[in-house]
Design a protein around this motif. Structure first.
Motif, PDB file in Angstrom:
ATOM      1  N   GLN A 208       0.833  -1.215   0.000  1.00  0.00           N
ATOM      2  CA  GLN A 208       0.000   0.000   0.000  1.00  0.00           C
ATOM      3  C   GLN A 208       0.866   1.262   0.000  1.00  0.00           C
ATOM      4  O   GLN A 208       0.497   2.269  -0.601  1.00  0.00           O
ATOM      5  CB  GLN A 208      -0.926  -0.014   1.221  1.00  0.00           C
ATOM      6  N   THR A 209       1.997   1.202   0.683  1.00  0.00           N
ATOM      7  CA  THR A 209       2.901   2.355   0.697  1.00  0.00           C
ATOM      8  C   THR A 209       3.459   2.613  -0.700  1.00  0.00           C
ATOM      9  O   THR A 209       3.580   3.767  -1.133  1.00  0.00           O
ATOM     10  CB  THR A 209       4.054   2.124   1.690  1.00  0.00           C
ATOM     11  N   ARG A 212       0.729   4.204  -2.727  1.00  0.00           N
ATOM     12  CA  ARG A 212       0.486   5.586  -2.306  1.00  0.00           C
ATOM     13  C   ARG A 212       1.574   6.523  -2.824  1.00  0.00           C
ATOM     14  O   ARG A 212       1.283   7.616  -3.320  1.00  0.00           O
ATOM     15  CB  ARG A 212       0.432   5.657  -0.775  1.00  0.00           C
ATOM     16  N   ASN A 215       1.134   7.054  -6.499  1.00  0.00           N
ATOM     17  CA  ASN A 215      -0.009   7.928  -6.770  1.00  0.00           C
ATOM     18  C   ASN A 215       0.336   9.387  -6.540  1.00  0.00           C
ATOM     19  O   ASN A 215      -0.098  10.265  -7.278  1.00  0.00           O
ATOM     20  CB  ASN A 215      -1.194   7.524  -5.884  1.00  0.00           C
TER      21      ASN A 215
END
Length: 402
Positions: A208-209, A212, A215
């Motif tokens: 997820q990091t 992120r 993004n």
């Protein structure tokens, strides 16, 4: 008749601070918890006993003999009061005298530095290359929080104290990934043969990091086809900003700041000076207050630097560490207390070498190794010329320990 030994008062003070640390009477930043200490001290001895020998300590008095001893005020303190402190801490006077020429370092809540860089993308991953640990206090628990900043740009923190050396390989929170990590991110993201989980493993974070961070970078680019060029532009602007940070009136600095604020705000907020309203560029300066603040910072950072063999305590190093290098270099005439503190602690080359010798002897003693002059010199990192010049001093110090 044995010759009398001289005892350094600074050594005795450090011995007391060492005992206070073990009793949890030092804060995360090394400040003495006097309220706790005075209560415990008065509970240990009867008040009438202390009063009868002129050694009572009042809780609401901030200038007692106990404060003067532990703050290194320079005042002459009666030996009886030192005996009382030795009894209170359970210290042996003979041990204090025998070890008076050793440098005692207060136990660090995160162990002795240097500390390892935990950036998995760096060539020096796991190596102890971080010389300083900035300690703050956790607002919720009161426990010390260590922040570790590596030259590769990777910044992480961890709540302590560490219970073993294994804890040094743990990350509580990553505060800044740095250019080395982000360059690796770009390289891995463009590799279609690797899964997201594998990319995260190589980067040392969770998937997820990775998503992120990508993004955030994508928001900068506006179009995916332009992403590599935009990421490179971010890197260039970051380096430009870091080189211009000190030039407060530079128009170029304002331009770079505005660009980063628009395109890379998270990173910019992490690197800009804290508490802008109290910045050193303010024209309305209370120099007396500033002098007090900087002198206190000098004392704090010197206590952190003393146990580190590879760092010489110089004006430049102190100024750089406390973020006041420009003031120390250009405005020292307005800071008399700071100047006085610097005069007491700044080392010349020989003093730096002798401090490394003291630390090395202490390390060898703790390891129960036989003290040899050549072994001390090797551990202290002395070159041949310095070893030949200081050999007699090393032998003298070894004899004082024996």
């Amino acid at each position: 008749m044995k010759p009398k030994r001289s005892v350094k008062l600074e050594h005795i003070r450090y011995s007391y601070l060492y005992e206070l640390q073990k009793l949890n009477m030092l804060s995360a930043k090394g400040r003495i918890k006097f309220n706790n200490l005075i209560s415990s001290f008065n509970n240990y001895f009867r008040n009438d006993l202390l009063a009868s020998i002129g050694s009572q300590v009042e809780r609401d008095n901030h200038e007692t003999w106990l404060h003067k001893v532990l703050r290194n005020s320079g005042d002459v303190i009666h030996p009886l009061k030192h005996i009382l402190l030795h009894i209170f801490f359970g210290m042996k006077i003979d041990s204090t005298i025998k070890g008076s020429n050793l440098m005692i370092s207060i136990p660090h809540p995160f162990g002795n530095g240097p500390w390892p860089c935990l950036n998995k993308t760096a060539e020096h991953f796991g190596e102890k290359v971080i010389p300083l640990c900035e300690i703050t206090r956790c607002h919720n628990t009161g426990k010390p929080v260590g922040t570790f900043t590596c030259s590769c740009g990777f910044v992480y923190s961890r709540r302590g104290p560490d219970s073993s050396e294994i804890d040094q390989m743990k990350i509580g929170r990553i505060k800044n990934f740095g250019s080395v990590w982000e360059t690796k991110l770009c390289e891995l993201w463009d590799n279609k043969n690797l899964s997201l989980r594998e990319k995260a493993r190589q980067l040392g974070v969770d998937p997820q990091t990775v998503k992120r961070k990508v993004n955030v970078s994508s928001q900068v680019t506006n179009e995916n086809s332009q992403k590599p060029n935009k990421l490179q532009q971010i890197k260039v602007k970051r380096n430009e900003w870091l080189s211009l940070k000190g030039e407060d009136t530079s128009q170029q600095r304002k331009t770079v700041y505005n660009w980063l604020y628009k395109h890379d705000r998270d990173w910019l907020m992490q690197t800009r000076p804290i508490n802008k309203g109290n910045s050193y560029s303010n024209n309305r300066v209370n120099w007396v207050q500033r002098d007090e603040e900087i002198a206190e910072k000098v004392r704090d950072i010197v206590n952190k630097l003393k146990p580190i063999k590879r760092v010489r305590i110089s004006k430049t190093e102190i100024g750089r560490q406390i973020g006041a290098l420009s003031l120390i270099e250009n405005q020292l005439d307005k800071l008399p207390k700071t100047e006085k503190e610097l005069e007491k602690v700044v080392e010349n080359i020989e003093q730096f070498q002798i401090r490394r010798i003291d630390l090395s002897i202490a390390e060898l003693v703790r390891s129960n190794e036989i003290l040899k002059a050549w072994k001390v010199a090797k551990k202290a990192g002395l070159k041949t010329e310095a070893y030949n010049r200081l050999k007699e001093e090393i032998l003298k110090k070894i004899n004082n320990v024996s």
